[in-house]
Design an enzyme around this catalytic site. Structure first.
Site, PDB file in Angstrom:
ATOM      1  N   ASN A  85      -6.293 -15.428 -16.613  1.00  0.00           N
ATOM      2  CA  ASN A  85      -5.048 -15.792 -17.288  1.00  0.00           C
ATOM      3  C   ASN A  85      -4.668 -17.256 -17.056  1.00  0.00           C
ATOM      4  O   ASN A  85      -3.542 -17.671 -17.341  1.00  0.00           O
ATOM      5  CB  ASN A  85      -3.907 -14.883 -16.834  1.00  0.00           C
ATOM      6  CG  ASN A  85      -4.038 -13.485 -17.402  1.00  0.00           C
ATOM      7  OD1 ASN A  85      -4.624 -13.294 -18.468  1.00  0.00           O
ATOM      8  ND2 ASN A  85      -3.510 -12.503 -16.696  1.00  0.00           N
TER       9      ASN A  85
ATOM     10  N   HIS B  33      -4.078 -19.062 -14.367  1.00  0.00           N
ATOM     11  CA  HIS B  33      -3.199 -19.488 -13.270  1.00  0.00           C
ATOM     12  C   HIS B  33      -3.763 -18.970 -11.952  1.00  0.00           C
ATOM     13  O   HIS B  33      -4.700 -18.167 -11.942  1.00  0.00           O
ATOM     14  CB  HIS B  33      -1.746 -19.024 -13.493  1.00  0.00           C
ATOM     15  CG  HIS B  33      -1.581 -17.543 -13.627  1.00  0.00           C
ATOM     16  ND1 HIS B  33      -0.545 -16.951 -14.281  1.00  0.00           N
ATOM     17  CD2 HIS B  33      -2.342 -16.510 -13.185  1.00  0.00           C
ATOM     18  CE1 HIS B  33      -0.656 -15.638 -14.241  1.00  0.00           C
ATOM     19  NE2 HIS B  33      -1.736 -15.355 -13.571  1.00  0.00           N
TER      20      HIS B  33
ATOM     21  N   CYS C 149       1.511 -21.142 -10.459  1.00  0.00           N
ATOM     22  CA  CYS C 149       0.877 -22.296  -9.829  1.00  0.00           C
ATOM     23  C   CYS C 149      -0.396 -22.610 -10.603  1.00  0.00           C
ATOM     24  O   CYS C 149      -1.190 -21.705 -10.892  1.00  0.00           O
ATOM     25  CB  CYS C 149       0.557 -21.995  -8.369  1.00  0.00           C
ATOM     26  SG  CYS C 149      -0.108 -23.397  -7.455  1.00  0.00           S
TER      27      CYS C 149
END
Length: 362
Positions: A264, A266, A301
């Protein structure tokens, strides 16, 4: 790697040129039991699985490859179709300094069995178990909270059986629960629960679970609430406060590796666990083992972010033991900490957490 399904002490079958077990019946099962104890029905089942697997090994297409994986893994839906159970052998590279599985290993196994559950009911392998409607709308699942309690860590070579199921959690998310057992004796060695919310993959904004998605997902869920932690005031419900005071311990300048990014795009949620543990004092690592970890995920993040890990000492309270064998830990045997992961430059909070540690038995 194919293993027989008769616990407790089975070894891998010899591998052929394609990495599949050889089709010789005598070589399919290498079990530590005396000869003759392995049931002929089980041997026939394994022989049939291998023959089918070898017949489709060279076939093109993702469907054939996924079918092969489903035949070889040690997991399946239960009879009611509302939960999934799978067994895993703890590998040598999954254990840490205490010669037992690390908490990151446990978290990865929870994630793996959750994804395999979703695959088994027909959800996509692309994007961590998205439904057809979610793929059409560019929606993905992201973790909002994770709570793990480990009562006994499995060692290298132990076989862990994990059962999982999911269900609705309000209007904007779902929850997934797990129960971990030692397959050799049926002992419950851990429990976990998590909350997930839906995000638009392009805008990165949270989105309410639509009725269409609810119909696709919750047909496979228990109709009445089933909780891994049914006890009132259990640790999974405990809120984590905002942390603003100077930290007692810190590890600054952590940088995501490329391998930390998931499909995804991240940083995967398991990576945060390792970052939290980086700022735990070394004397705690040397004398204690992690019993409970709770993480609230606040922000994504990315690969180019720099992260600071901050740890704060928390006074031990009368936290519910949730029926674990560590109900009566002496205060000197139990240590608690609060945690914050934040962006090094902007200072925005990425994650906040709580850990509870018990004294190592020497």
């Amino acid at each position: 790697m194919l293993r027989c399904h008769i616990p407790p002490q089975c070894g891998p079958a010899p591998l052929g040129r394609r990495g599949l077990p050889r089709a010789t019946p005598a070589a399919l099962l290498r079990c530590a039991r005396p000869r003759g104890i392995v049931a002929s029905a089980a041997a026939a089942q394994v022989t049939a699985a291998v023959a089918t697997a070898e017949g489709s090994a060279g076939a093109p297409g993702g469907g054939e490859r996924r079918g092969l994986a489903e035949r070889l893994r040690m997991g399946s839906l239960l009879e009611d179709g509302l939960s999934y159970k799978e067994s895993f052998v703890v590998r040598s590279y999954e254990v840490g300094i205490n010669k037992t599985a690390t908490v990151e290993t446990i978290a990865n196994l929870l994630q793996e069995v959750g994804c395999n559950h979703a695959q088994s009911v027909g959800f996509s392998t692309d994007g961590f178990a998205t439904t057809m409607t979610m793929r059409e709308l560019g929606l993905i699942w992201v973790t909002n909270r994770m709570h793990i309690e480990i009562y006994k860590y499995p060692a290298w070579g132990d076989v862990v059986e994990i059962e999982t199921w999911c269900q609705a959690d309000g209007r904007i998310g779902t929850r997934r629960d797990w129960i971990l057992k030692d397959l050799a004796n049926g002992e419950v060695i851990g429990r976990a629960t998590s909350k997930w919310v839906m995000m638009n993959q392009n805008t990165r904004r949270l989105q309410r679970v639509s009725d269409e998605v609810r119909d696709e997902v919750f047909i496979h869920c228990p109709k009445t609430p089933r909780l891994a932690f049914p006890e009132e005031n259990n640790g999974s419900l405990k809120k984590i406060p905002i942390l603003t005071d100077p930290a007692d311990h810190s590890r600054l300048g952590l940088v995501p590796r490329r391998a930390d990014l998931d499909m995804n795009q991240h940083v995967n949620n398991v990576t945060y666990i390792g970052w939290v543990l980086e700022s735990i004092p070394q004397d705690i690592i040397d004398t204690h083992e992690l019993q409970t970890i709770t993480l609230d995920y606040r922000r994504e993040c990315q690969h180019d972010d720099i992260v600071d890990s901050l740890t704060y000492i928390e006074e031990a309270d009368e936290e519910s033991s949730n029926g674990s064998p560590f109900a009566a830990l002496h205060p000197e045997e139990k240590r608690q900490f609060l945690h914050c992961l934040r962006f090094a430059q902007a200072g925005d909070e990425i994650n906040r957490g709580r850990t509870v540690w018990r004294k190592l038995a020497r």
